[in-house]
Design a protein around this motif. Structure first.
Motif, PDB file in Angstrom:
ATOM      1  N   ALA A 119       0.820  -1.211   0.000  1.00 59.23           N
ATOM      2  CA  ALA A 119       0.000   0.000   0.000  1.00 59.23           C
ATOM      3  C   ALA A 119       0.853   1.260   0.000  1.00 59.23           C
ATOM      4  N   GLY A 120       2.167   1.079   0.073  1.00 65.40           N
ATOM      5  CA  GLY A 120       3.067   2.228   0.005  1.00 65.40           C
ATOM      6  C   GLY A 120       3.730   2.609   1.302  1.00 65.40           C
ATOM      7  N   VAL A 121       3.427   1.899   2.402  1.00 60.26           N
ATOM      8  CA  VAL A 121       4.057   2.198   3.696  1.00 60.26           C
ATOM      9  C   VAL A 121       5.369   1.411   3.757  1.00 60.26           C
ATOM     10  N   LYS A 122       6.461   2.063   3.326  1.00 60.90           N
ATOM     11  CA  LYS A 122       7.732   1.343   3.161  1.00 60.90           C
ATOM     12  C   LYS A 122       8.860   1.891   4.023  1.00 60.90           C
ATOM     13  N   LYS A 123       8.721   3.104   4.523  1.00 59.24           N
ATOM     14  CA  LYS A 123       9.837   3.770   5.185  1.00 59.24           C
ATOM     15  C   LYS A 123       9.536   4.014   6.666  1.00 59.24           C
ATOM     16  N   GLY A 124      10.560   3.780   7.502  1.00 58.59           N
ATOM     17  CA  GLY A 124      10.480   4.151   8.914  1.00 58.59           C
ATOM     18  C   GLY A 124       9.415   3.425   9.704  1.00 58.59           C
ATOM     19  N   VAL A 125       9.114   2.171   9.340  1.00 60.57           N
ATOM     20  CA  VAL A 125       8.081   1.404  10.047  1.00 60.57           C
ATOM     21  C   VAL A 125       8.723   0.695  11.238  1.00 60.57           C
ATOM     22  N   GLU A 126       8.157   0.878  12.423  1.00 60.17           N
ATOM     23  CA  GLU A 126       8.700   0.270  13.634  1.00 60.17           C
ATOM     24  C   GLU A 126       7.923  -0.999  13.977  1.00 60.17           C
ATOM     25  N   ILE A 127       8.668  -2.090  14.190  1.00 57.46           N
ATOM     26  CA  ILE A 127       8.067  -3.375  14.550  1.00 57.46           C
ATOM     27  C   ILE A 127       8.933  -4.041  15.606  1.00 57.46           C
ATOM     28  N   LYS A 128       8.475  -5.186  16.097  1.00 57.43           N
ATOM     29  CA  LYS A 128       9.267  -5.981  17.039  1.00 57.43           C
ATOM     30  C   LYS A 128       9.640  -7.301  16.383  1.00 57.43           C
ATOM     31  N   LEU A 129      10.913  -7.697  16.545  1.00 58.27           N
ATOM     32  CA  LEU A 129      11.393  -8.985  16.035  1.00 58.27           C
ATOM     33  C   LEU A 129      11.876  -9.833  17.206  1.00 58.27           C
ATOM     34  N   ARG A 130      11.579 -11.134  17.124  1.00 63.26           N
ATOM     35  CA  ARG A 130      12.036 -12.051  18.161  1.00 63.26           C
ATOM     36  C   ARG A 130      13.354 -12.690  17.707  1.00 63.26           C
ATOM     37  N   THR A 131      14.371 -12.630  18.560  1.00 62.83           N
ATOM     38  CA  THR A 131      15.671 -13.220  18.231  1.00 62.83           C
ATOM     39  C   THR A 131      15.670 -14.703  18.559  1.00 62.83           C
ATOM     40  N   ALA A 132      16.790 -15.368  18.233  1.00 59.44           N
ATOM     41  CA  ALA A 132      16.883 -16.816  18.449  1.00 59.44           C
ATOM     42  C   ALA A 132      16.773 -17.174  19.925  1.00 59.44           C
ATOM     43  N   ASN A 133      17.208 -16.273  20.835  1.00 58.61           N
ATOM     44  CA  ASN A 133      17.116 -16.570  22.271  1.00 58.61           C
ATOM     45  C   ASN A 133      15.808 -16.096  22.898  1.00 58.61           C
ATOM     46  N   GLY A 134      14.847 -15.673  22.056  1.00 58.08           N
ATOM     47  CA  GLY A 134      13.532 -15.290  22.547  1.00 58.08           C
ATOM     48  C   GLY A 134      13.384 -13.837  22.921  1.00 58.08           C
ATOM     49  N   GLU A 135      14.451 -13.049  22.791  1.00 58.95           N
ATOM     50  CA  GLU A 135      14.397 -11.635  23.154  1.00 58.95           C
ATOM     51  C   GLU A 135      13.657 -10.851  22.076  1.00 58.95           C
ATOM     52  N   LEU A 136      12.791  -9.928  22.505  1.00 59.73           N
ATOM     53  CA  LEU A 136      12.093  -9.049  21.570  1.00 59.73           C
ATOM     54  C   LEU A 136      12.913  -7.782  21.379  1.00 59.73           C
ATOM     55  N   ARG A 137      13.248  -7.475  20.101  1.00 62.44           N
ATOM     56  CA  ARG A 137      14.031  -6.275  19.787  1.00 62.44           C
ATOM     57  C   ARG A 137      13.156  -5.312  18.986  1.00 62.44           C
ATOM     58  N   ASP A 138      13.237  -4.038  19.339  1.00 64.89           N
ATOM     59  CA  ASP A 138      12.550  -3.004  18.558  1.00 64.89           C
ATOM     60  C   ASP A 138      13.406  -2.667  17.344  1.00 64.89           C
ATOM     61  N   VAL A 139      12.829  -2.734  16.143  1.00 62.85           N
ATOM     62  CA  VAL A 139      13.559  -2.404  14.923  1.00 62.85           C
ATOM     63  C   VAL A 139      12.701  -1.483  14.057  1.00 62.85           C
ATOM     64  N   MET A 140      13.391  -0.725  13.202  1.00 68.09           N
ATOM     65  CA  MET A 140      12.709   0.102  12.204  1.00 68.09           C
ATOM     66  C   MET A 140      13.159  -0.378  10.836  1.00 68.09           C
ATOM     67  N   TYR A 141      12.211  -0.663   9.940  1.00 66.50           N
ATOM     68  CA  TYR A 141      12.616  -1.170   8.632  1.00 66.50           C
ATOM     69  C   TYR A 141      12.239  -0.197   7.521  1.00 66.50           C
ATOM     70  N   ASN A 142      13.069  -0.245   6.480  1.00 64.15           N
ATOM     71  CA  ASN A 142      12.807   0.454   5.220  1.00 64.15           C
ATOM     72  C   ASN A 142      12.896  -0.592   4.123  1.00 64.15           C
ATOM     73  N   THR A 143      11.978  -0.602   3.203  1.00 59.17           N
ATOM     74  CA  THR A 143      11.986  -1.644   2.183  1.00 59.17           C
ATOM     75  C   THR A 143      11.569  -1.094   0.830  1.00 59.17           C
ATOM     76  N   GLU A 144      12.015  -1.765  -0.205  1.00 60.66           N
ATOM     77  CA  GLU A 144      11.616  -1.475  -1.579  1.00 60.66           C
ATOM     78  C   GLU A 144      11.310  -2.791  -2.268  1.00 60.66           C
ATOM     79  N   ILE A 145      10.425  -2.734  -3.251  1.00 66.01           N
ATOM     80  CA  ILE A 145      10.098  -3.927  -4.036  1.00 66.01           C
ATOM     81  C   ILE A 145      10.775  -3.805  -5.395  1.00 66.01           C
ATOM     82  N   ALA A 146      11.527  -4.831  -5.768  1.00 63.92           N
ATOM     83  CA  ALA A 146      12.187  -4.838  -7.077  1.00 63.92           C
ATOM     84  C   ALA A 146      12.271  -6.277  -7.567  1.00 63.92           C
TER      85      ALA A 146
END
Length: 653
Positions: free
Chosen positions: A362-389
């Motif tokens: 839908a066009g929301v590609k920049k500066g999106v904040e989400i949480k990712l779970r690491t291999a040891n179960g820790e939740l990390r706050d990350v911001m992603y930027n993405t493009e489709i090609a």
């Protein structure tokens, strides 16, 4: 800083197309566009056969079928495929009348392989040999003419004349071809003729090279491998031989050459020699090497980037490439990540991934904040930027993740500190109100007795001065001076406290006019002095005119005061630009001060000279420092005892 590899490729003088495995055009050199009379934006992303179809008016056209077969061989065997000279007409734009223009090409199709040995791109390189083919056609026409003229001796004179003219035309044509080195060889590979174009490329004159073996053009390494003899043998065996490699000029310099050897037979089928056509394609070689290095550098940058980067499929979500920062962030290895999805690695839930994909599309590609779970179960706050090609015909996400866990924690801490700050501000505002009230009380309550002290002292001076002894007179003068100094001190303190609360009203201030105005106002102080003022061209500045006037008044009056020990005072005022700021200065040859105590210079009640030497309250420079700081600038000084002082202050542009 890395070079712009795309610009390098597109500026190459060689004729290149870069094709995806689905034979769609993904890159093209400027030289190719010019040779084929096409426009980059109109052909990128289209299939090569859509852009360059067979000439529908030529029923014998085989360009498309031959090229398709060659490209399929490259995809299947993953090795370069050199094609024989092809007649492949090019479509003309409507601006040039439309239709097709006859062209002949010498194509070479080379694969660019992935680390898994799969074809990522095909580099389609061509040489426009139309001129050479036309030359060969003229040769055949000449041969035909020779055969026809030989039928009858009655045409011998005409035949000889035409032959001579034809040979002369051929000689002129060959001698004026500079981009190709066309050489006739005997059966052993010895040079039989030499043209201007050959001399231009090889560097030898005809007298220096005729009769020499073609091995003189090869490197020592190739000669030891028997490359010259092998090439002649392959040409004789296959009817044609094409190769590329380093060749040596007369001066010892090397160039990357494209070589085509063709055997020549007489009417009885006996080998009479070879033709060798060579072309300097060093620039094309450099472009190919540059493209290869560009790809290598891309993966180095990709892997060494401090940001976590991944390339994954849009539909299946499987990771195709991951870099070191990504594996470090998740606490996994590259082998564990590639081929898996974020859901399979328990980084996010399937529902979460679906919502991310929907938002990205839908066009929301920049500066999106989400949480990712690491291999040891820790939740990390990350911001992603993405493009489709598209990558190898597959729609992919090119995503980078920035770990903002510490930032989020800091933001939470800042929010708590802001709450405390709001409380402190409220307390400070209350204290300021009390301070204003206190300042008013001081101003009112102290001024009344001071006026009385000064008034009675004045009465004593006027009515009883002649009745007071010398000691009393000194005491009376001291009382009056102290009262006056106390009044000035109260004024300075009130002024100092008001500056912090005063709102700036910035306008463009003409500093030259302001300084000259102040000097005029202080003319009474310098009327009986010898002062050499030097005022440079002062840059204007955005500032509160009244406050900046106080700064200049303080600096100028100090310079006048501290130079009164000089018979001839020298005061210099100027400005210069530095780091997006205007720096103003005033220098004098006065008393100066000890730089060891410079840290006290701009403090309240801090003085570096005795009262009996130079009068003052010790508040003036503190006011200057507060005004300059309020404008976002700095103030500093440099001095030497007995040699003078220099004061500086800066203001932003």
């Amino acid at each position: 800083m890395l070079p712009d590899f795309q610009q390098l490729f597109e500026s190459s003088p060689a004729l290149y197309l870069v094709l995806a495995p689905d034979l769609k055009i993904v890159a093209v050199s400027e030289a190719y566009l010019q040779a084929t009379i096409t426009v980059r934006e109109e052909i990128l992303g289209r299939g090569i056969f859509e852009v360059f179809p067979d000439n529908p008016n030529d029923l014998t056209a085989t360009g498309v079928s031959n090229l398709r077969a060659s490209l399929n061989r490259v995809l299947k065997f993953k090795i370069p495929d050199a094609m024989a000279v092809q007649k492949y007409d090019i479509p003309l734009p409507e601006s040039q009348g439309g239709g097709f223009e006859e062209r002949y090409w010498s194509p070479l199709n080379s694969p660019v392989l992935e680390t898994d040995n799969e074809v990522k791109y095909i580099i389609h390189r061509v040489e426009d040999v139309s001129e050479f083919v036309y030359l060969k056609q003229r040769e055949r026409e000449f041969d035909k003419l020779t055969e026809e003229l030989a039928i009858s001796k009655s045409y011998e004179k005409i035949y000889l004349k035409n032959l001579k003219e034809s040979e002369e035309r051929l000689r002129l044509l060959l001698e004026n071809i500079r981009d190709y080195a066309i050489i006739m060889l005997d059966t052993n590979g010895n040079v039989q003729n030499w043209m201007q174009g050959v001399e231009h490329i090889k560097g030898y004159s005809a007298t220096e090279i005729i009769g020499k073996h073609i091995s003189v053009f090869y490197t020592e390494a190739d000669k030891q491998l028997g490359e010259p003899e092998h090439n002649l043998l392959m040409a004789e065996k296959n009817g044609r031989f094409e190769s590329e490699g380093w060749r040596v000029r007369k001066d010892g310099s090397t160039f990357w050459a494209n070589i085509i050897l063709t055997p020549l037979y007489d009417e009885l089928g006996k080998l009479r020699g070879f033709t060798k056509v060579a072309r300097d394609v060093t620039q094309r070689k450099k472009s190919q090497d540059s493209l290869k290095r560009s790809n290598e550098n891309f993966f180095k940058i990709f892997n060494l980037s401090p940001e976590a980067k991944v390339i994954s499929g849009v539909e299946d979500g499987r990771f195709i490439f991951v870099n070191n920062a990504f594996t470090k962030l998740l606490g996994i290895t590259e082998k564990e990540a590639v081929g898996k999805t974020a859901v399979e690695l328990d980084m996010v839930t399937q529902e979460a991934r679906n919502s991310y994909v929907k938002a990205i599309k839908a066009g929301v590609k920049k500066g999106v904040e989400i949480k990712l779970r690491t291999a040891n179960g820790e939740l990390r706050d990350v911001m992603y930027n993405t493009e489709i090609a598209e990558l190898d015909g597959k729609e992919c996400f090119f995503t980078n993740y920035i770990d903002i866990t510490e930032r989020k924690q800091a933001e939470e801490k800042i929010a708590e500190l802001n709450k405390d700050l709001e409380k402190n501000i409220a307390q400070l505002e209350s204290a300021n109100k009390e301070l204003e009230s206190f300042s008013y009380s001081i101003s009112h309550d102290l001024r009344a007795p001071l006026r009385s002290i000064h008034g009675f002292a004045r009465i004593l001076e006027e009515d009883y001065y002649d009745k007071i002894d010398e000691g009393g007179k000194k005491s009376l003068n001291r009382i009056m001076g102290s009262a006056k100094r106390m009044g000035q001190l109260i004024d300075d303190l009130l002024n100092f406290s008001k500056i912090g609360r005063k709102e700036l009203k910035k306008t463009e201030v003409d500093m030259n006019y302001l300084v000259k105005t102040i000097l005029t106002e202080q003319n009474d102080q310098i009327a009986d002095r010898t002062i050499d003022f030097t005022i440079g061209l002062l840059d204007p500045s955005q500032a509160d005119r009244n406050l900046i006037k106080q700064v200049w008044e303080n600096f100028i009056s100090n310079a006048i005061k501290y130079t009164r020990i000089r018979e001839k005072a020298v005061i210099e005022i100027g400005s210069y630009n530095e780091d997006s700021k205007v720096v103003y200065y005033i220098k004098d040859n006065g008393a100066g001060f000890d730089m060891r105590y410079s840290d006290k210079l701009f403090g309240v009640f801090q003085r570096l000279h005795k009262e009996n030497e130079f009068e003052g309250t010790g508040v003036g420079l503190a006011i200057v420092q507060r005004i300059v700081a309020k404008h976002g600038g700095l103030v500093w000084a440099d001095a030497e005892v007995g040699k003078g002082a220099s004061f500086y202050f800066s203001l932003p542009y």
